[in-house]
Design a protein around this motif. Structure first.
Motif, PDB file in Angstrom:
ATOM      1  N   SER A 174       0.658  -1.374   0.079  1.00  0.00           N
ATOM      2  CA  SER A 174       0.101   0.089   0.082  1.00  0.00           C
ATOM      3  C   SER A 174       0.871   1.304  -0.055  1.00  0.00           C
ATOM      4  CB  SER A 174      -0.819   0.032   1.064  1.00  0.00           C
ATOM      5  OG  SER A 174      -1.521   1.394   1.345  1.00  0.00           O
ATOM      6  N   VAL A 175       0.465   2.143  -0.840  1.00  0.00           N
ATOM      7  CA  VAL A 175       1.017   3.512  -0.635  1.00  0.00           C
ATOM      8  C   VAL A 175      -0.048   4.452  -0.842  1.00  0.00           C
ATOM      9  CG1 VAL A 175       1.596   3.729  -3.131  1.00  0.00           C
ATOM     10  CG2 VAL A 175       2.653   5.073  -1.516  1.00  0.00           C
ATOM     11  N   GLY A 176      -0.181   5.495  -0.037  1.00  0.00           N
ATOM     12  CA  GLY A 176      -1.469   6.520  -0.066  1.00  0.00           C
ATOM     13  C   GLY A 176      -2.405   6.263   0.989  1.00  0.00           C
ATOM     14  N   ASP A 177      -3.726   6.694   0.885  1.00  0.00           N
ATOM     15  CA  ASP A 177      -4.469   6.390   1.853  1.00  0.00           C
ATOM     16  C   ASP A 177      -5.973   5.708   1.571  1.00  0.00           C
ATOM     17  OD1 ASP A 177      -5.874   7.927  -0.051  1.00  0.00           O
ATOM     18  OD2 ASP A 177      -6.715   9.538   1.465  1.00  0.00           O
ATOM     19  N   SER A 178      -5.445   4.599   0.425  1.00  0.00           N
ATOM     20  CA  SER A 178      -6.634   3.628   0.176  1.00  0.00           C
ATOM     21  C   SER A 178      -6.475   2.511   1.121  1.00  0.00           C
ATOM     22  CB  SER A 178      -6.488   3.294  -1.490  1.00  0.00           C
ATOM     23  OG  SER A 178      -6.961   4.315  -2.233  1.00  0.00           O
ATOM     24  N   ARG A 179      -7.458   1.770   1.521  1.00  0.00           N
ATOM     25  CA  ARG A 179      -7.419   0.802   2.268  1.00  0.00           C
ATOM     26  C   ARG A 179      -7.405  -0.648   1.783  1.00  0.00           C
ATOM     27  NH1 ARG A 179     -10.777   3.239   7.673  1.00  0.00           N
ATOM     28  NH2 ARG A 179      -9.453   5.098   8.140  1.00  0.00           N
ATOM     29  N   ILE A 180      -7.079  -1.667   2.585  1.00  0.00           N
ATOM     30  CA  ILE A 180      -7.274  -3.060   2.511  1.00  0.00           C
ATOM     31  C   ILE A 180      -7.813  -3.647   3.901  1.00  0.00           C
ATOM     32  CG2 ILE A 180      -6.331  -5.315   1.916  1.00  0.00           C
ATOM     33  CD1 ILE A 180      -4.008  -3.933   0.428  1.00  0.00           C
ATOM     34  N   TYR A 181      -8.794  -4.114   3.958  1.00  0.00           N
ATOM     35  CA  TYR A 181      -9.550  -4.756   4.838  1.00  0.00           C
ATOM     36  C   TYR A 181      -9.445  -6.440   4.768  1.00  0.00           C
ATOM     37  CZ  TYR A 181     -11.744  -0.169   6.461  1.00  0.00           C
ATOM     38  OH  TYR A 181     -12.243   0.999   6.538  1.00  0.00           O
ATOM     39  N   LEU A 182      -9.386  -7.093   5.813  1.00  0.00           N
ATOM     40  CA  LEU A 182      -9.562  -8.432   5.736  1.00  0.00           C
ATOM     41  C   LEU A 182     -10.803  -8.752   6.721  1.00  0.00           C
ATOM     42  CD1 LEU A 182      -8.548 -11.492   5.477  1.00  0.00           C
ATOM     43  CD2 LEU A 182      -7.179 -11.199   7.324  1.00  0.00           C
ATOM     44  N   MET A 183     -11.870  -9.547   5.893  1.00  0.00           N
ATOM     45  CA  MET A 183     -12.926  -9.928   6.861  1.00  0.00           C
ATOM     46  C   MET A 183     -12.702 -11.458   7.042  1.00  0.00           C
ATOM     47  SD  MET A 183     -16.889  -9.893   5.967  1.00  0.00           S
ATOM     48  CE  MET A 183     -16.994 -11.369   4.962  1.00  0.00           C
ATOM     49  N   GLN A 184     -12.803 -11.874   8.326  1.00  0.00           N
ATOM     50  CA  GLN A 184     -12.769 -13.217   8.580  1.00  0.00           C
ATOM     51  C   GLN A 184     -14.011 -13.618   9.611  1.00  0.00           C
ATOM     52  OE1 GLN A 184      -8.424 -13.345   9.973  1.00  0.00           O
ATOM     53  NE2 GLN A 184      -8.217 -14.961   8.334  1.00  0.00           N
ATOM     54  N   GLY A 185     -14.948 -14.136   9.317  1.00  0.00           N
ATOM     55  CA  GLY A 185     -16.155 -14.478  10.275  1.00  0.00           C
ATOM     56  C   GLY A 185     -16.754 -13.332  10.514  1.00  0.00           C
ATOM     57  N   GLU A 186     -16.564 -12.780  11.777  1.00  0.00           N
ATOM     58  CA  GLU A 186     -17.479 -11.862  12.511  1.00  0.00           C
ATOM     59  C   GLU A 186     -16.393 -10.581  12.478  1.00  0.00           C
ATOM     60  OE1 GLU A 186     -20.714 -11.934  12.919  1.00  0.00           O
ATOM     61  OE2 GLU A 186     -20.785 -13.871  12.284  1.00  0.00           O
ATOM     62  N   GLY A 242     -14.203 -18.568   2.878  1.00  0.00           N
ATOM     63  CA  GLY A 242     -15.307 -17.672   3.454  1.00  0.00           C
ATOM     64  C   GLY A 242     -14.518 -16.339   3.788  1.00  0.00           C
ATOM     65  N   ASP A 243     -13.182 -16.225   3.844  1.00  0.00           N
ATOM     66  CA  ASP A 243     -12.723 -15.042   4.027  1.00  0.00           C
ATOM     67  C   ASP A 243     -12.553 -14.097   2.692  1.00  0.00           C
ATOM     68  OD1 ASP A 243     -12.008 -16.012   6.499  1.00  0.00           O
ATOM     69  OD2 ASP A 243      -9.650 -16.365   6.212  1.00  0.00           O
ATOM     70  N   SER A 244     -12.676 -12.771   2.993  1.00  0.00           N
ATOM     71  CA  SER A 244     -12.719 -11.889   2.095  1.00  0.00           C
ATOM     72  C   SER A 244     -11.797 -10.823   2.471  1.00  0.00           C
ATOM     73  CB  SER A 244     -14.192 -11.116   2.048  1.00  0.00           C
ATOM     74  OG  SER A 244     -14.888 -11.985   1.694  1.00  0.00           O
ATOM     75  N   ILE A 245     -11.044 -10.478   1.113  1.00  0.00           N
ATOM     76  CA  ILE A 245     -10.070  -9.363   1.311  1.00  0.00           C
ATOM     77  C   ILE A 245     -10.928  -7.999   0.384  1.00  0.00           C
ATOM     78  CG2 ILE A 245      -7.987  -8.166   0.279  1.00  0.00           C
ATOM     79  CD1 ILE A 245      -8.550 -12.138   0.953  1.00  0.00           C
ATOM     80  N   ILE A 246     -10.993  -6.839   1.006  1.00  0.00           N
ATOM     81  CA  ILE A 246     -11.694  -5.891   0.724  1.00  0.00           C
ATOM     82  C   ILE A 246     -10.756  -4.544   0.397  1.00  0.00           C
ATOM     83  CG2 ILE A 246     -13.691  -4.419   1.047  1.00  0.00           C
ATOM     84  CD1 ILE A 246     -14.529  -6.346   2.979  1.00  0.00           C
ATOM     85  N   LEU A 247     -10.638  -4.163  -0.898  1.00  0.00           N
ATOM     86  CA  LEU A 247      -9.676  -2.928  -1.333  1.00  0.00           C
ATOM     87  C   LEU A 247     -10.960  -1.844  -1.450  1.00  0.00           C
ATOM     88  CD1 LEU A 247      -8.117  -5.697  -2.228  1.00  0.00           C
ATOM     89  CD2 LEU A 247      -6.955  -4.197  -3.661  1.00  0.00           C
ATOM     90  N   CYS A 248     -10.692  -0.487  -0.907  1.00  0.00           N
ATOM     91  CA  CYS A 248     -11.466   0.455  -1.263  1.00  0.00           C
ATOM     92  C   CYS A 248     -10.751   1.727  -1.146  1.00  0.00           C
ATOM     93  CB  CYS A 248     -12.617   0.406  -0.329  1.00  0.00           C
ATOM     94  SG  CYS A 248     -12.297   0.575   1.340  1.00  0.00           S
ATOM     95  N   SER A 249     -11.309   2.734  -1.853  1.00  0.00           N
ATOM     96  CA  SER A 249     -10.890   3.854  -1.932  1.00  0.00           C
ATOM     97  C   SER A 249     -11.487   4.813  -0.767  1.00  0.00           C
ATOM     98  CB  SER A 249     -11.386   4.635  -3.278  1.00  0.00           C
ATOM     99  OG  SER A 249     -12.559   4.894  -3.401  1.00  0.00           O
ATOM    100  N   ASP A 250     -11.036   5.988  -0.411  1.00  0.00           N
ATOM    101  CA  ASP A 250     -11.426   6.873   0.743  1.00  0.00           C
ATOM    102  C   ASP A 250     -12.965   7.122   0.383  1.00  0.00           C
ATOM    103  OD1 ASP A 250     -11.111   8.470  -1.157  1.00  0.00           O
ATOM    104  OD2 ASP A 250      -9.871  10.121   0.316  1.00  0.00           O
ATOM    105  N   GLY A 251     -13.526   7.226  -0.536  1.00  0.00           N
ATOM    106  CA  GLY A 251     -14.794   7.426  -0.807  1.00  0.00           C
ATOM    107  C   GLY A 251     -15.882   6.405  -0.417  1.00  0.00           C
ATOM    108  N   VAL A 252     -15.354   5.446  -0.028  1.00  0.00           N
ATOM    109  CA  VAL A 252     -16.151   4.417   0.786  1.00  0.00           C
ATOM    110  C   VAL A 252     -15.809   4.238   2.127  1.00  0.00           C
ATOM    111  CG1 VAL A 252     -16.313   1.934   0.775  1.00  0.00           C
ATOM    112  CG2 VAL A 252     -15.770   2.625  -1.302  1.00  0.00           C
ATOM    113  N   TYR A 253     -14.608   4.188   2.771  1.00  0.00           N
ATOM    114  CA  TYR A 253     -14.529   4.184   4.178  1.00  0.00           C
ATOM    115  C   TYR A 253     -14.714   5.324   4.722  1.00  0.00           C
ATOM    116  CZ  TYR A 253      -9.721   6.037   3.698  1.00  0.00           C
ATOM    117  OH  TYR A 253      -8.636   6.993   3.513  1.00  0.00           O
ATOM    118  N   GLY A 254     -14.438   6.721   3.933  1.00  0.00           N
ATOM    119  CA  GLY A 254     -14.893   7.892   4.359  1.00  0.00           C
ATOM    120  C   GLY A 254     -16.261   8.163   4.650  1.00  0.00           C
TER     121      GLY A 254
END
Length: 342
Positions: A210-222, A284-296
């Motif tokens: 990663s470089v900048g302010d976009s994000r990566i989330y890891l969803m595992q279960g709850e 069932g695990d998910s990797i979520i990439l998003c720009s700041d327009g989403v998490y903001g």
């Protein structure tokens, strides 16, 4: 066994000298008859000595061979460890969605490697890339697209690079060079920039950069875990406030607070986040990439609530629908790209 071998050795030497004596005497006295020669202890014919000699040699050979086998049975044989079967790549389901928001143009870009190319997956895994062009600079739209394409192209062609982390670093550098080249061609050097996040799933392991302010989330279960950090001036301001160099009020209201301190388009990237080690993934695990327009626009709880119940593509679409439902003034471009292990 040692005593038997010693006794056989003594008898062997004895009969050897006996036989040798018979042969020597017979050769020096041609008138003598072998059967009548007295060799001190016995008057046996010479051929009997020969038979005894052959039998003793054979016995010693058998005993030595048996002893050698016993030793081999006692020494543990080192067997080659079976080669661990290479783990198969999991089935990956991609999803994506985006909105221009209230902006004049879409400056977000994203891309996936070919999930239907089995040969590529076996060697490189599955790659997702997302970039957010910097709206405050010229050429944000072009910069994000150039960065994503440059990253994807280099990653797929860097077969000589042995590890996934090294491939990610090399691909990020290639993407940055692509942005710089675009800036030079447009005579906009120093005025073009984009964020970039990339994630790879390879044999049930996650790698990211990663470089900048976009994000990566890891969803595992709850749970939903943010893996990346934002490269913003706000981070430095908060550190200075914690040290008492400035007040929290000053840090909070600084007009440059949201300015990026690292992004593609710089001659030298001094701030880059990369996974220190791979993260094991399960079905069932998910990797979520998003720009700041989403998490903001959405909280982590809202993102989790959508993604843990809906299929991958529906999750991506619902996240963007939820962003738009907020009706935020000057809504930024919002883009999400998801990889889910089926």
């Amino acid at each position: 066994m040692r005593y038997i071998l010693r006794i056989c050795g003594i008898f062997l030497l004895f009969f050897f000298f006996q036989s040798f004596s018979v042969i020597v005497l017979a050769s020096t006295d041609r008138t003598s008859n072998f059967s009548s020669i007295d060799v001190r202890l016995t008057n046996l014919p010479w051929w009997i000595y020969g038979i005894i000699l052959v039998v003793l040699i054979g016995l010693v050979f058998v005993l030595l061979r048996r002893k050698n086998q016993d030793l081999q049975n006692r020494i543990p044989i080192r067997r080659e460890e079976p080669i661990t079967k290479r783990r198969e790549n999991p089935t990956i389901i991609p999803g994506n969605a985006q909105t221009i928001g209230s902006r004049d143009e879409q400056q977000d870009a994203f891309g996936f490697s070919d999930i239907y190319d089995d040969a590529f997956m076996q060697e490189f895994g599955v790659l997702a890339v997302l970039a957010d062009g910097m709206g405050g600079l010229h050429g944000g739209r072009e910069a994000s697209h150039v960065a994503v394409q440059g990253f994807l192209d280099h990653y797929s062609q860097s077969s000589a690079i042995p590890s996934i982390p090294q491939k990610l670093i090399s691909s990020l550098d290639a993407a940055n060079q692509s942005v710089l080249q675009f800036a030079r061609e447009q005579r906009l050097l120093g005025n073009v920039g984009t964020t970039l996040v990339a994630a790879v799933i390879f044999q049930h392991e996650l790698y990211w950069i990663s470089v900048g302010d976009s994000r990566i989330y890891l969803m595992q279960g709850e749970s939903l875990t943010q893996l990346t950090n934002e490269h913003k001036y706000a981070t430095e301001l908060e550190k200075r406030a914690a040290l008492g160099e400035i007040s929290e009020e000053v840090a909070k209201n600084d007009p440059q607070r949201e300015s990026l301190t690292s992004f593609l388009g710089l001659e030298k990237l001094e701030q880059v986040d990369i996974s220190e080690k791979s993260i094991s993934l399960q079905k069932g695990d998910s990797i979520i990439l998003c720009s700041d327009g989403v998490y903001g626009s959405l909280s982590n709880d809202e993102i989790l609530e959508v993604c843990r119940y809906l299929p991958t593509q529906e999750s991506a679409e619902e996240l963007i629908t939820l962003v738009l439902s907020k009706k935020i003034v000057n809504q930024d471009n919002a883009t999400v790209a998801i990889l889910t292990i089926d």
